[in-house]
Design a protein around this motif. Structure first.
Motif, PDB file in Angstrom:
ATOM      1  N   THR A 149       0.854  -1.180   0.000  1.00 31.21           N
ATOM      2  CA  THR A 149       0.000   0.000   0.000  1.00 31.21           C
ATOM      3  C   THR A 149       0.888   1.227   0.000  1.00 31.21           C
ATOM      4  OG1 THR A 149      -0.147   0.043   2.419  1.00 31.21           O
ATOM      5  CG2 THR A 149      -1.873  -1.155   1.230  1.00 31.21           C
ATOM      6  N   THR A 150       0.398   2.318  -0.565  1.00 33.52           N
ATOM      7  CA  THR A 150       1.199   3.535  -0.654  1.00 33.52           C
ATOM      8  C   THR A 150       0.315   4.764  -0.524  1.00 33.52           C
ATOM      9  OG1 THR A 150       2.713   4.810  -2.068  1.00 33.52           O
ATOM     10  CG2 THR A 150       1.035   3.482  -3.169  1.00 33.52           C
ATOM     11  N   THR A 151       0.886   5.832  -0.010  1.00 36.43           N
ATOM     12  CA  THR A 151       0.184   7.105  -0.015  1.00 36.43           C
ATOM     13  C   THR A 151       0.181   7.658  -1.439  1.00 36.43           C
ATOM     14  OG1 THR A 151       2.237   8.228   0.609  1.00 36.43           O
ATOM     15  CG2 THR A 151       0.742   7.610   2.391  1.00 36.43           C
ATOM     16  N   GLU A 152      -0.539   8.727  -1.660  1.00 37.18           N
ATOM     17  CA  GLU A 152      -0.660   9.290  -3.016  1.00 37.18           C
ATOM     18  C   GLU A 152      -0.375  10.787  -2.995  1.00 37.18           C
ATOM     19  OE1 GLU A 152      -4.565   8.100  -4.319  1.00 37.18           O
ATOM     20  OE2 GLU A 152      -3.697   6.442  -5.463  1.00 37.18           O
ATOM     21  N   MET A 153       0.850  11.125  -2.639  1.00 36.57           N
ATOM     22  CA  MET A 153       1.253  12.522  -2.693  1.00 36.57           C
ATOM     23  C   MET A 153       1.855  12.824  -4.057  1.00 36.57           C
ATOM     24  SD  MET A 153       2.932  13.283   1.047  1.00 36.57           S
ATOM     25  CE  MET A 153       4.221  12.051   0.895  1.00 36.57           C
ATOM     26  N   ALA A 154       1.725  14.050  -4.484  1.00 34.99           N
ATOM     27  CA  ALA A 154       2.329  14.497  -5.734  1.00 34.99           C
ATOM     28  C   ALA A 154       3.571  15.317  -5.410  1.00 34.99           C
ATOM     29  CB  ALA A 154       1.345  15.339  -6.527  1.00 34.99           C
ATOM     30  N   CYS A 155       4.699  14.911  -5.962  1.00 34.57           N
ATOM     31  CA  CYS A 155       5.965  15.616  -5.743  1.00 34.57           C
ATOM     32  C   CYS A 155       6.505  16.099  -7.089  1.00 34.57           C
ATOM     33  CB  CYS A 155       6.971  14.693  -5.063  1.00 34.57           C
ATOM     34  SG  CYS A 155       6.456  14.143  -3.411  1.00 34.57           S
ATOM     35  N   GLU A 156       7.698  16.660  -7.058  1.00 31.60           N
ATOM     36  CA  GLU A 156       8.334  17.096  -8.298  1.00 31.60           C
ATOM     37  C   GLU A 156       8.666  15.885  -9.163  1.00 31.60           C
ATOM     38  OE1 GLU A 156      11.675  19.445  -7.232  1.00 31.60           O
ATOM     39  OE2 GLU A 156      10.472  21.079  -6.383  1.00 31.60           O
ATOM     40  N   GLU A 157       8.927  16.119 -10.443  1.00 31.49           N
ATOM     41  CA  GLU A 157       9.059  15.027 -11.399  1.00 31.49           C
ATOM     42  C   GLU A 157      10.222  14.096 -11.075  1.00 31.49           C
ATOM     43  OE1 GLU A 157       8.711  12.257 -14.237  1.00 31.49           O
ATOM     44  OE2 GLU A 157       7.208  13.689 -13.513  1.00 31.49           O
ATOM     45  N   ARG A 158      11.368  14.657 -10.635  1.00 30.75           N
ATOM     46  CA  ARG A 158      12.519  13.788 -10.394  1.00 30.75           C
ATOM     47  C   ARG A 158      12.245  12.731  -9.316  1.00 30.75           C
ATOM     48  NH1 ARG A 158      16.707  13.300  -6.969  1.00 30.75           N
ATOM     49  NH2 ARG A 158      18.595  12.312  -7.783  1.00 30.75           N
ATOM     50  N   PRO A 159      11.790  13.124  -8.099  1.00 32.35           N
ATOM     51  CA  PRO A 159      11.487  12.071  -7.123  1.00 32.35           C
ATOM     52  C   PRO A 159      10.363  11.150  -7.550  1.00 32.35           C
ATOM     53  CG  PRO A 159      10.840  14.232  -6.285  1.00 32.35           C
ATOM     54  CD  PRO A 159      11.660  14.468  -7.510  1.00 32.35           C
ATOM     55  N   MET A 160       9.394  11.668  -8.318  1.00 30.70           N
ATOM     56  CA  MET A 160       8.310  10.806  -8.778  1.00 30.70           C
ATOM     57  C   MET A 160       8.814   9.782  -9.785  1.00 30.70           C
ATOM     58  SD  MET A 160       5.643  11.532  -7.056  1.00 30.70           S
ATOM     59  CE  MET A 160       4.425  10.595  -7.969  1.00 30.70           C
ATOM     60  N   ALA A 161       9.734  10.208 -10.669  1.00 28.10           N
ATOM     61  CA  ALA A 161      10.307   9.277 -11.645  1.00 28.10           C
ATOM     62  C   ALA A 161      11.111   8.198 -10.935  1.00 28.10           C
ATOM     63  CB  ALA A 161      11.181  10.033 -12.640  1.00 28.10           C
ATOM     64  N   PHE A 162      11.908   8.601  -9.939  1.00 29.25           N
ATOM     65  CA  PHE A 162      12.675   7.609  -9.179  1.00 29.25           C
ATOM     66  C   PHE A 162      11.731   6.671  -8.453  1.00 29.25           C
ATOM     67  CE2 PHE A 162      14.637   5.930  -5.402  1.00 29.25           C
ATOM     68  CZ  PHE A 162      15.845   5.464  -5.882  1.00 29.25           C
ATOM     69  N   GLU A 163      10.678   7.214  -7.890  1.00 27.35           N
ATOM     70  CA  GLU A 163       9.714   6.407  -7.147  1.00 27.35           C
ATOM     71  C   GLU A 163       9.117   5.320  -8.026  1.00 27.35           C
ATOM     72  OE1 GLU A 163       5.441   7.530  -5.315  1.00 27.35           O
ATOM     73  OE2 GLU A 163       7.194   8.223  -4.173  1.00 27.35           O
ATOM     74  N   ARG A 164       8.732   5.672  -9.247  1.00 24.66           N
ATOM     75  CA  ARG A 164       8.158   4.678 -10.145  1.00 24.66           C
ATOM     76  C   ARG A 164       9.163   3.579 -10.459  1.00 24.66           C
ATOM     77  NH1 ARG A 164       5.808   9.534 -12.232  1.00 24.66           N
ATOM     78  NH2 ARG A 164       7.532   9.814 -13.701  1.00 24.66           N
ATOM     79  N   THR A 165      10.419   3.958 -10.656  1.00 28.60           N
ATOM     80  CA  THR A 165      11.462   2.975 -10.956  1.00 28.60           C
ATOM     81  C   THR A 165      11.700   2.056  -9.768  1.00 28.60           C
ATOM     82  OG1 THR A 165      12.546   4.509 -12.480  1.00 28.60           O
ATOM     83  CG2 THR A 165      13.874   2.679 -11.655  1.00 28.60           C
ATOM     84  N   LEU A 166      11.803   2.636  -8.579  1.00 24.55           N
ATOM     85  CA  LEU A 166      12.051   1.832  -7.386  1.00 24.55           C
ATOM     86  C   LEU A 166      10.888   0.894  -7.100  1.00 24.55           C
ATOM     87  CD1 LEU A 166      13.664   1.097  -4.860  1.00 24.55           C
ATOM     88  CD2 LEU A 166      12.665   3.100  -3.724  1.00 24.55           C
ATOM     89  N   ALA A 167       9.664   1.401  -7.197  1.00 28.28           N
ATOM     90  CA  ALA A 167       8.488   0.570  -6.921  1.00 28.28           C
ATOM     91  C   ALA A 167       8.410  -0.619  -7.864  1.00 28.28           C
ATOM     92  CB  ALA A 167       7.224   1.418  -7.010  1.00 28.28           C
ATOM     93  N   ARG A 168       8.676  -0.375  -9.151  1.00 33.17           N
ATOM     94  CA  ARG A 168       8.639  -1.479 -10.124  1.00 33.17           C
ATOM     95  C   ARG A 168       9.726  -2.505  -9.824  1.00 33.17           C
ATOM     96  NH1 ARG A 168       7.775   2.727 -13.983  1.00 33.17           N
ATOM     97  NH2 ARG A 168      10.014   2.689 -14.484  1.00 33.17           N
ATOM     98  N   THR A 169      10.910  -2.034  -9.435  1.00 36.92           N
ATOM     99  CA  THR A 169      12.031  -2.944  -9.178  1.00 36.92           C
ATOM    100  C   THR A 169      11.770  -3.801  -7.948  1.00 36.92           C
ATOM    101  OG1 THR A 169      13.537  -1.317 -10.140  1.00 36.92           O
ATOM    102  CG2 THR A 169      14.526  -3.079  -8.845  1.00 36.92           C
ATOM    103  N   LEU A 170      11.238  -3.202  -6.904  1.00 37.45           N
ATOM    104  CA  LEU A 170      10.950  -3.967  -5.692  1.00 37.45           C
ATOM    105  C   LEU A 170       9.812  -4.957  -5.892  1.00 37.45           C
ATOM    106  CD1 LEU A 170      11.191  -1.196  -2.940  1.00 37.45           C
ATOM    107  CD2 LEU A 170      12.879  -2.951  -3.490  1.00 37.45           C
ATOM    108  N   ALA A 171       8.916  -4.656  -6.838  1.00 38.63           N
ATOM    109  CA  ALA A 171       7.728  -5.498  -7.025  1.00 38.63           C
ATOM    110  C   ALA A 171       7.926  -6.587  -8.060  1.00 38.63           C
ATOM    111  CB  ALA A 171       6.547  -4.631  -7.438  1.00 38.63           C
TER     112      ALA A 171
END
Length: 247
Positions: free
Chosen positions: A89-111
């Motif tokens: 489960t995850t919260t749904e905050m909107a951040c700047e593009e760089r941390p959001m892009a990293f977040e998507r990459t990390l989430a996919r890799t861990l999953a």
């Protein structure tokens, strides 16, 4: 920035169970109960550096942390020297593009798959079946002494903070309005705070209310507990004050 309710992400379901012996137990013991700061994720040969604050802690069959913007929680199963995350489960905050892009990459890799674990010199590497990696570093608890503790409760104002000095045996700082100093004797999870000496300024009502609450922790003994970068003080009558280590 807004925070929405928790939503479930479609991560891979855990398969297999934790073994009673062998590599699974070794992997679990070497990674659990530690605050791991994420350094980078490497996918298809490209390394992405983590933004400040990306982290994960694994304990009691669960993982909790931050992808770089949003906080997440997941179940963890250990199998054959690897770990697998599920039911995230995850919260749904909107951040700047760089941390959001990293977040998507990390989430996919861990999953994506089971993650092989390798711990060397306080560093953890998680490796997917495809050879992608997540690199993390052990981050110890902030020390009580010498850390500037920013008070977050009661009534956070951004101005109340305390610092404990082992050499002088004192605590100094600000109560939100006035500066404060007092003796501080630390022993076995307790701090005996002396009578506070303060300056005599008068501030607005909210600051003075915070100050009055914090003064109640002095001239007595409080319990203290440190959880990574968080400090909790509990007075003899059960009131609590919380603080975070200034970065």
């Amino acid at each position: 920035m807004t925070l929405a309710v928790l939503t479930v992400l479609p991560l891979a379901a855990a398969c297999g169970t934790e073994q009673a012996h062998g590599g699974s137990v070794g992997a679990e013991r070497s990674v659990t109960g530690i605050h791991w700061s994420v350094e980078s994720v490497t996918v298809d040969g490209t390394t992405h550096q983590a933004p400040a604050g990306a982290n994960v802690t694994i304990e009691d069959g669960k993982a909790a942390g931050n992808y770089g913007c949003n906080h997440f929680n997941a179940k963890v199963a250990f199998e054959d020297g690897a770990l697998r995350l599920s039911d995230t489960t995850t919260t749904e905050m909107a951040c700047e593009e760089r941390p959001m892009a990293f977040e998507r990459t990390l989430a996919r890799t861990l999953a994506g798959s089971a993650l092989k674990t390798d711990v060397t010199d306080h560093r953890l590497t998680l490796t997917t079946d495809d050879g992608d990696t997540v690199r993390l570093t052990e981050e110890p608890d902030a020390p009580l002494y010498g850390t500037t503790w920013d008070i977050t409760s009661p009534s956070p104002t951004g101005k109340a903070r305390l610092t404990f000095d082992k050499r002088t045996g004192k605590v100094t700082g600000s109560l939100g309005c006035n500066k404060v100093t007092a003796t501080a004797t630390v022993s076995a999870g307790h701090i005996t705070l002396g009578a506070p000496a303060t300056t005599r300024m008068v501030c607005d009502t909210s600051l003075m209310k915070t100050e009055k609450s914090l003064l109640g922790f002095f001239d007595g003994t409080v319990k203290y507990a440190i959880d990574h970068r968080s400090l909790t003080l509990t007075s003899e009558n059960g009131k609590t004050a919380k603080a975070t280590a200034e970065r």
